[in-house]
Design a protein around this motif. Structure first.
Motif, short mmCIF file in Angstrom:
data_model
loop_
_atom_site.label_atom_id
_atom_site.label_comp_id
_atom_site.label_asym_id
_atom_site.label_seq_id
_atom_site.Cartn_x
_atom_site.Cartn_y
_atom_site.Cartn_z
N GLY A 117 0.83 -1.20 0.00
CA GLY A 117 0.00 0.00 0.00
C GLY A 117 0.87 1.25 0.00
N ASP A 118 0.37 2.31 -0.63
CA ASP A 118 1.12 3.56 -0.66
C ASP A 118 0.70 4.41 0.54
OD1 ASP A 118 2.57 5.80 -1.26
OD2 ASP A 118 1.49 6.27 -3.12
N VAL A 119 1.38 4.20 1.66
CA VAL A 119 1.05 4.90 2.90
C VAL A 119 2.18 5.86 3.21
CG1 VAL A 119 0.60 4.64 5.38
CG2 VAL A 119 -0.23 2.91 3.77
N ARG A 120 1.85 7.12 3.44
CA ARG A 120 2.92 8.11 3.64
C ARG A 120 2.67 8.94 4.89
NH1 ARG A 120 4.28 10.34 -2.42
NH2 ARG A 120 3.77 8.40 -3.50
N ILE A 121 3.77 9.26 5.58
CA ILE A 121 3.70 10.19 6.72
C ILE A 121 3.80 11.60 6.17
CG2 ILE A 121 4.92 11.02 8.76
CD1 ILE A 121 5.83 8.20 9.33
N VAL A 122 2.85 12.45 6.54
CA VAL A 122 2.96 13.86 6.17
C VAL A 122 2.95 14.69 7.45
CG1 VAL A 122 1.93 13.60 3.89
CG2 VAL A 122 0.46 14.09 5.85
N TYR A 123 3.34 15.94 7.32
CA TYR A 123 3.44 16.81 8.48
C TYR A 123 2.32 17.83 8.49
CZ TYR A 123 7.84 14.52 9.10
OH TYR A 123 8.80 13.55 9.29
N SER A 124 1.55 17.88 7.40
CA SER A 124 0.44 18.82 7.32
C SER A 124 -0.55 18.28 6.29
CB SER A 124 0.95 20.19 6.87
OG SER A 124 -0.10 20.95 6.32
N PRO A 125 -1.85 18.50 6.50
CA PRO A 125 -2.82 18.08 5.48
C PRO A 125 -2.58 18.81 4.15
CG PRO A 125 -3.86 19.43 7.18
CD PRO A 125 -2.50 19.09 7.67
N LEU A 126 -1.97 19.99 4.22
CA LEU A 126 -1.70 20.71 2.97
C LEU A 126 -0.62 20.00 2.15
CD1 LEU A 126 -1.89 24.35 4.36
CD2 LEU A 126 -3.62 23.14 3.03
N ASP A 127 0.26 19.24 2.83
CA ASP A 127 1.23 18.41 2.09
C ASP A 127 0.49 17.32 1.32
OD1 ASP A 127 3.19 19.89 3.30
OD2 ASP A 127 3.79 18.34 4.74
N ALA A 128 -0.55 16.77 1.93
CA ALA A 128 -1.35 15.73 1.25
C ALA A 128 -2.06 16.34 0.04
CB ALA A 128 -2.35 15.11 2.22
N LEU A 129 -2.57 17.55 0.21
CA LEU A 129 -3.24 18.23 -0.90
C LEU A 129 -2.25 18.47 -2.04
CD1 LEU A 129 -5.79 19.56 -2.01
CD2 LEU A 129 -5.13 21.67 -0.82
N ALA A 130 -1.03 18.86 -1.69
CA ALA A 130 0.01 19.08 -2.72
C ALA A 130 0.30 17.77 -3.46
CB ALA A 130 1.28 19.63 -2.08
N LEU A 131 0.30 16.65 -2.72
CA LEU A 131 0.51 15.35 -3.36
C LEU A 131 -0.62 15.06 -4.35
CD1 LEU A 131 1.62 12.81 -0.58
CD2 LEU A 131 2.86 13.40 -2.68
#
Lengths: 348, 372
Positions: free
Chosen positions: B110-124
């Motif tokens: 699975g493609d599971v990633r640690i991010v430090y902000s939800p905005l990083d997820a949005l950028a992804l």
């Protein structure tokens, strides 16, 4: 001493700009890579390829032997790269046994598609680091894996070191009353690599502490310090190292948190992310256990040998009890435990 | 490090501890709400410095701990899908659902990633338009504004491949649940400073009045916590029941209006199940109707299945301040951070994990706690 070598990548970019599977295939391309890049950089014997190196250790000397694999991501980070790390890491493991590194093996696992120029940068760093440590790359290996099956470069190094003194340096030799010294501030490597890998935009300049430690260890031995135990503070940081030594020595170790040097930059990043610098990896830091009467000599010797901020951080408090106790910054005492897994950044 | 080190000053701590000892005349039980405070109390050994008449119990304010196992299961199911990139804060990855955790999904491909902000997820999501990017929106009011902002921006900029798996919970309903319980033993609260940075503390005033309980908005450093305790004890000894603000360097009564606006724009109050406690009405946040296209539960149509928790785990009692971790018969034996039976052992801010990490080897602390 290795021959001076060119700064330009010796594999002409017009031929192969990237590593291909054929570079590990055993044919002419692999031989070109080994001869033109590795041997030219590491100063090996060009003429007589052989299956292994035949070594000639000093008669009667004790030897130390260690191995480590390096998979750091990203392979270039502030203050170093995987090449230097692979040399210093193994040289330092030998130094912690009180041994001067003499011979290394270097095994590369390269990922298909790695830019040749990147590999050359890594190889140059290895050459620089071996020269700095006065160690010979005696043998090596190259494999190439399919694109997507590696992370650019993995490196394994093994090392043999020579022990030319009579000290017995290992956890079992720690004695009640020994002081615990650290050679510098903690956590720079772990935080610098994490910041680069995770793309954290920090307002502070933070470089890895990646450095060879033999000269510092040698300075202790040369100064007549009765070193009982040494341990470099890599994965798991100070807390793992101390817990391992507590177990090996069956001693209660006591550390005063306010005496442990940590830079403001590392402290700040750790505060923000909910990490504890006592668990963060270093690549150029170690603890030394030695009799209290030698502490001043040891600190002076370390300072002369370039240790950033040698400090006494604690004491082997009581034999017969296996634990590590931390006196916190507010004066309370608590166990300093090993982590069960990795430290993970907190939600809030 | 300014604003941290002066609040970890040994002399200031000693002075406050002495003042606290003079102020306490009766036996009181005070709960710190936030897991961050629990962690600090145990890490710094603050409970060793307080007078024996004072008992600290640890509250439900660890978002990782109270996220229900059903939602973890939904996260695991979504994260395992081949077209999904599942993003989360780091400490959620180790929380076990009924079959494994997010780390094990990652290990199985699975493609599971640690991010430090939800905005990083949005950028992804913007960078990978062909993939579905899901962010695990866990937390109290503290993390809600940033999560709301990510959805707000996704809608405004028409990022269709982004969604949230929402598990937001609110502090005041949890306090009310504890206070209205017939078994309640908590007489005063340290409210969570960071939550109040966002929400202010006006919401707590009706609670203090209704249940005759002092509530002190408190920070996270040793000096903060001791000062918060001192303020709370003084109220209890004087028979006052007010909301006071120890964390005035960051918190104002009204909170952060802009942050509250973005929360209200995107989220609405919904009932939520709390792990170890059960469903509490109007105790969480869910996406408002006009943002429901960003709701991962709807987008991936994952079904909730009720899961039985380990019968040996007493995390529910711990989260309500009725028991302490070392009072659990399986603490440190069958339940450890490597093999947690309940969520309070998993998260680094969970009370059990904090006791395990900082107290396990020193029996005298545990026994002293039991005497109180």
């Amino acid at each position: 001493m290795i021959e001076p070598f060119s700064l330009a990548c010796p594999i002409p970019i017009t031929n192969y700009s990237h590593v291909t599977l054929a570079h590990g295939g055993g044919g002419r391309l692999m031989h070109d890579l080994i001869r033109k890049m590795f041997l030219s950089a590491f100063g090996g014997d060009n003429t007589s390829p052989h299956d292994g190196a035949v070594l000639d250790p000093p008669t009667g000397a004790r030897l130390a032997f260690t191995t480590d694999s390096y998979v750091v991501s990203p392979i270039f980070f502030p203050g170093g790269n995987i090449g230097e790390l692979a040399i210093y890491g193994t040289v330092n493991d030998l130094a912690m046994c009180g041994a001067r590194a003499s011979w290394l093996s270097v095994g590369f696992i390269l990922e298909e598609g790695l830019p040749m120029e990147r590999l050359w940068q890594v190889v140059r760093s290895i050459a620089f680091a071996t020269q700095r440590c006065g160690v010979v790359v005696a043998t090596g290996d190259t494999k190439v894996v399919d694109r997507g099956k590696g992370d650019g470069v993995y490196i394994n190094t093994s090392g043999i070191g020579v022990i030319d003194h009579d000290l017995d340096i290992r956890p079992e030799c720690v004695r009640e009353g020994d002081v615990i010294l650290v050679n510098g501030d903690l956590g720079r490597h772990g935080i610098a690599v994490m910041a680069k890998r995770e793309g954290l935009e920090l307002d502070v300049e933070l470089e890895s502490d990646c450095a060879p430690l033999w000269e510092q260890v040698k300075s202790l031995i040369d100064a007549g310090v009765e070193v009982h135990c040494l341990r470099d503070l890599t994965r798991g940081g100070l807390s793992s190292a101390l817990n391992e030594i507590a177990e090996g020595s069956h001693c209660r170790l006591f550390v005063d948190e306010t005496k442990v040097p940590v830079s403001t930059a590392v402290k700040s990043v750790c505060e923000l992310l909910g990490l504890d610098p006592l668990y963060v990896a270093c690549e150029g830091r170690f603890v030394a256990f030695l009799p209290e009467r030698h502490a001043d000599t040891a600190i002076e010797a370390l300072r002369q040998a370039g240790a950033p901020s040698p400090s006494v951080i604690g004491i082997a408090e009581k034999a017969g009890e296996t634990e590590v106790i931390l006196k916190s910054c507010i004066g309370t005492r608590r166990p300093l435990d090993m982590l069960s897994g990795e430290q993970l950044p907190r939600i809030c | 490090m300014k604003y941290v080190e002066e609040f970890r000053n040994e002399r200031a701590v000693r002075v406050l501890a002495a003042e606290l000892a003079r102020a306490v005349r009766h036996s009181w039980t005070i709960m710190e709400i936030c897991g961050g405070q629990t962690h600090a109390i145990v890490r710094f050994g603050i409970d060793e410095l307080i007078p024996p008449l004072l008992t600290l119990v640890h509250g439900p304010g660890c978002p990782v701990c109270v996220t229900p196992i059903e939602l973890i299961d939904k996260a695991l199911e979504i994260a395992a899908r081949p077209n999904v990139t599942f993003c989360s804060f780091g400490d959620m990855l180790r929380v076990p659902g009924s079959h494994g955790d997010l780390f094990s999904v990652k290990a199985r491909g699975g493609d599971v990633r640690i991010v430090y902000s939800p905005l990083d997820a949005l950028a992804l999501a913007r960078a990978m338009p062909e993939r579905e990017v899901v962010f695990f929106a866990v937390g109290f009011e503290t993390t809600a504004p940033a999560n709301a902002m990510a959805v707000y921006q996704a809608k405004r900029t028409n990022v269709r491949n982004f969604s949230l798996l929402v598990s937001h919970v609110l502090v005041p309903p949890a306090i009310e649940t504890i206070l209205s319980s017939t078994t309640n033993r908590v007489q005063g609260f340290l409210a969570a400073g960071h939550v109040c940075t966002v929400m202010g503390y006006y919401e707590y005033e009706p609670l203090a009045a209704k249940y005759n309980v002092p509530i002190v908005v408190t920070g996270f450093e040793p000096v903060d916590i001791l000062e918060g305790l001192l303020m709370c004890v003084r109220q209890l000894e004087e028979g006052r029941c007010e909301v006071e603000n120890q964390y005035s360097r960051l918190v104002v009564r009204e909170g952060n209006r802009r942050a509250q606006e973005i929360i209200n724009e995107v989220f609405t109050v919904v009932p939520r199940k709390w792990r170890g406690i059960g469903e509490i009405p109007a105790s969480g946040l869910g996406l408002r109707e006009n943002y429901q296209e960003f709701d991962a539960e709807l987008r991936f149509n994952v079904q909730a299945t009720t899961v039985a928790e380990s019968p040996e785990c007493i995390s529910g009692l711990i989260l309500q301040g009725l028991k302490k971790p070392h009072e659990c018969p399986v603490f440190g034996t069958r339940c450890t951070p490597e093999h947690p039976l309940g969520a309070t052992m998993v998260s680094s801010e969970g009370a059990c994990a904090a006791y395990y990490r900082y107290r396990r080897q020193s029996g005298q602390h545990a026994s002293r706690g039991e005497q109180r």
